[in-house]
Design a protein around this motif. Structure first.
Motif, PDB file in Angstrom:
ATOM      1  N   ASP A 177       0.843  -1.192   0.000  1.00 51.68           N
ATOM      2  CA  ASP A 177       0.000   0.000   0.000  1.00 51.68           C
ATOM      3  C   ASP A 177       0.882   1.248   0.000  1.00 51.68           C
ATOM      4  N   GLU A 178       0.268   2.391  -0.247  1.00 54.13           N
ATOM      5  CA  GLU A 178       1.032   3.632  -0.393  1.00 54.13           C
ATOM      6  C   GLU A 178       1.762   4.026   0.883  1.00 54.13           C
ATOM      7  N   VAL A 179       1.145   3.778   2.025  1.00 57.97           N
ATOM      8  CA  VAL A 179       1.815   4.106   3.290  1.00 57.97           C
ATOM      9  C   VAL A 179       3.078   3.267   3.444  1.00 57.97           C
ATOM     10  N   SER A 180       2.960   1.966   3.217  1.00 58.46           N
ATOM     11  CA  SER A 180       4.127   1.089   3.334  1.00 58.46           C
ATOM     12  C   SER A 180       5.204   1.465   2.325  1.00 58.46           C
ATOM     13  N   GLY A 239       6.281  -9.057   7.166  1.00 61.98           N
ATOM     14  CA  GLY A 239       5.146  -8.158   7.137  1.00 61.98           C
ATOM     15  C   GLY A 239       5.207  -7.164   5.992  1.00 61.98           C
ATOM     16  N   LYS A 240       4.226  -6.260   5.971  1.00 60.16           N
ATOM     17  CA  LYS A 240       4.086  -5.318   4.863  1.00 60.16           C
ATOM     18  C   LYS A 240       5.252  -4.345   4.772  1.00 60.16           C
ATOM     19  N   ILE A 241       5.682  -3.815   5.908  1.00 58.71           N
ATOM     20  CA  ILE A 241       6.738  -2.803   5.866  1.00 58.71           C
ATOM     21  C   ILE A 241       8.077  -3.404   5.424  1.00 58.71           C
ATOM     22  N   PRO A 242       8.520  -4.555   5.985  1.00 64.71           N
ATOM     23  CA  PRO A 242       9.758  -5.140   5.451  1.00 64.71           C
ATOM     24  C   PRO A 242       9.675  -5.438   3.959  1.00 64.71           C
ATOM     25  N   ASN A 243       8.525  -5.894   3.488  1.00 64.87           N
ATOM     26  CA  ASN A 243       8.374  -6.146   2.052  1.00 64.87           C
ATOM     27  C   ASN A 243       8.498  -4.860   1.246  1.00 64.87           C
ATOM     28  N   VAL A 253      11.014   5.919  11.669  1.00 64.19           N
ATOM     29  CA  VAL A 253      10.560   6.259  10.323  1.00 64.19           C
ATOM     30  C   VAL A 253       9.067   5.990  10.204  1.00 64.19           C
ATOM     31  N   THR A 254       8.317   6.955   9.678  1.00 68.97           N
ATOM     32  CA  THR A 254       6.924   6.756   9.265  1.00 68.97           C
ATOM     33  C   THR A 254       6.817   7.168   7.798  1.00 68.97           C
ATOM     34  N   GLU A 255       5.611   7.158   7.274  1.00 68.07           N
ATOM     35  CA  GLU A 255       5.427   7.569   5.876  1.00 68.07           C
ATOM     36  C   GLU A 255       5.695   9.056   5.682  1.00 68.07           C
ATOM     37  N   TYR A 256       5.828   9.814   6.797  1.00 66.67           N
ATOM     38  CA  TYR A 256       6.074  11.256   6.703  1.00 66.67           C
ATOM     39  C   TYR A 256       7.542  11.628   6.848  1.00 66.67           C
ATOM     40  N   GLY A 257       8.404  10.643   7.013  1.00 68.27           N
ATOM     41  CA  GLY A 257       9.822  10.975   7.070  1.00 68.27           C
ATOM     42  C   GLY A 257      10.557  10.180   8.132  1.00 68.27           C
ATOM     43  N   ALA A 258      11.796  10.582   8.378  1.00 67.82           N
ATOM     44  CA  ALA A 258      12.669   9.895   9.335  1.00 67.82           C
ATOM     45  C   ALA A 258      13.118  10.874  10.402  1.00 67.82           C
TER      46      ALA A 258
END
Length: 465
Positions: free
Chosen positions: A226-229, A251-255, A423-428
């Protein structure tokens, strides 16, 4: 019926070990001398601490047979890490005879832990092998699944030197078979024969049963990330230099991180869990191990969770080295990899940098696993990157994962002193070497915009801003 074996020697260039279907019930033998080839042992009546193989190496036929001996083994404790498949010992009515202790809570045991039918033992994965082998809390029975050099329904054959392989799960199983006084093994032709510290001499195993079923798979998330990941993946990848050595989970984020790393060069792998996403990087030529400062050209792991294609790639692959978690997760060993990038997920982070990864809504959800091991190892690595990655929100955007304070009942998996990057989808946000005031400002900056003002108000009320 399974044939109890008489193992007369270590070298088996042409000898076949006779195997059979699952014993029902499991054979009951008084245990003779350890490693006695003339008198193989099974599980004697009475309470025991019984270790099951992890992940795809959980032995389903032996677990099924174990349930048939509940009355004889009443009071026994069944222990294991994450397993794939049913966990009948944690359900009614088997839990009247067995008590399960989870070293890591998975979907198959989470309801039992929540209902009080099972327990959770929090511990760093690097230390679990020592616990399994300890005089106080060590195991005396190990039920494992192994791979042989060749296997069919009539016979199984170890390699030319008389060894079988722990295959896809070395983590704590390696310590388990060495510590236990009774070792029972399912031999499965689908189990990859892996290199590294994976081999078990056949005379250490007291009883074999044959299983020709495919190994259980942990399918990657369906569909594209997904776009967030994907955004999280891009921010993480921007931190990771060429030549870094990776640790990632499932999971989704490592992928999504793996997807974002496709243009990197000469990455290495030293991880706890081997997954399809990471192996795809190997097959694309992204992960080569050429720049590793430790175990160059080797992909190092303790456990594999993934697809049949992953297990096939592992089979007899000399570029893969599987080891117990006392090695893979030792921070001192991890630190020997320069530019070690440890990428770990979390459920929530508070404004001071405390990380909750094993509790959700006040309930035990998973486990400590190797998160702290790898974050500390990466922190000691020359040019290392300890990274916590998570979406900024949960519950469909209704709640923030960047919190003023961790909620009631939430456990601190990783303390604020061990957190370097979030880290999130908005930066580090870099937290290492930063004051609480600086941390709060940086974390608010990567929170979802809808929650930033509320976080600022809380920080001002606490005089952090």
């Amino acid at each position: 019926m399974a044939h109890r074996l008489s193992l007369a020697g270590w070298r088996w260039p042409a000898t076949q070990l006779r195997c059979g279907s699952v014993p029902s019930p499991l054979p009951s033998l008084s245990p003779p001398r350890r490693h006695s080839p003339s008198a193989p042992q099974a599980i004697a009546p009475g309470p025991h601490r019984i270790l099951l193989g992890s992940g795809a190496a959980t032995p389903p036929l032996l677990v099924e047979a174990l349930m048939g001996r509940g009355a004889e083994l009443a009071g026994s404790e069944v222990v294991h890490l994450l397993t794939l498949g049913p966990a009948p010992y944690a359900e009614e009515p088997a839990c009247a005879h067995f008590r399960h202790t989870a070293y890591f809570i998975g979907p198959n045991t989470r309801p039992a832990v929540a209902a009080g039918r099972a327990d959770w033992l929090p511990m760093h994965l690097s230390e679990l092998p020592a616990l399994v082998a300890s005089p106080e809390q060590g195991v005396d029975v190990a039920l494992i699944q192994v791979g042989a050099a060749w296997s069919c329904w009539l016979a199984c054959r170890p390699d030319a030197h008389g060894f079988v392989s722990l295959g896809a799960s070395v983590d704590v199983g390696h310590a388990g078979w060495q510590a236990a006084t009774s070792v029972l093994a399912e031999v499965n032709g689908s189990m990859p024969r892996t290199h590294g510290d994976t081999f078990v001499p056949v005379e250490a195993i007291d009883c074999f049963v044959h299983n020709d079923s495919p190994l259980p798979e942990l399918a990657p998330p369906a569909g594209p990330p997904d776009e967030v990941s994907l955004a999280i993946g891009r921010h993480v990848a921007a931190l990771v230099p060429d030549g870094a050595t990776l640790q990632m989970g499932i999971g989704k984020i490592p992928n999504a991180v793996a997807h974002a790393l496709r243009d990197h060069k000469d990455l290495g792998l030293h991880t706890e869990v081997l997954t399809d996403g990471v192996v795809e990087l190997v097959q694309r030529g992204v992960v080569t191990g050429a720049a590793k400062s430790f175990l160059r050209h080797k992909a190092v792991a303790a456990l594999a969770l993934g697809s049949t294609e992953l297990y096939a790639w592992m089979d007899d692959n000399p570029s893969l080295s599987m080891h117990p978690s006392s090695f893979t997760n030792d921070p001192a060993v991890i630190a020997r990899n320069d530019r070690m990038a440890a990428i770990n997920a979390a459920l929530s982070v508070d404004l001071t940098g405390q990380v909750a990864s094993d509790t959700l809504g006040g309930s035990f959800y998973s486990g400590i696993g190797g998160q702290v091991d790898f974050l500390r190892g990466a922190a000691r690595s020359r040019g290392g990157l300890p990274i916590i990655a998570l979406p900024s929100t949960a519950a469909g955007g209704a709640t923030s994962r960047i919190l003023p304070e961790l909620g009631a009942g939430a456990g601190v998996t990783t303390c604020r002193g061990d957190v370097h990057w979030v880290v999130t989808e908005y930066g580090a946000a870099q937290l290492w070497g930063r004051s609480v005031r600086q941390r709060a400002a940086a974390l608010i900056g990567i929170a979802h915009p809808a929650f930033r003002e509320g976080l600022r108000e809380h920080a001002r009320a606490r005089r952090w801003l």
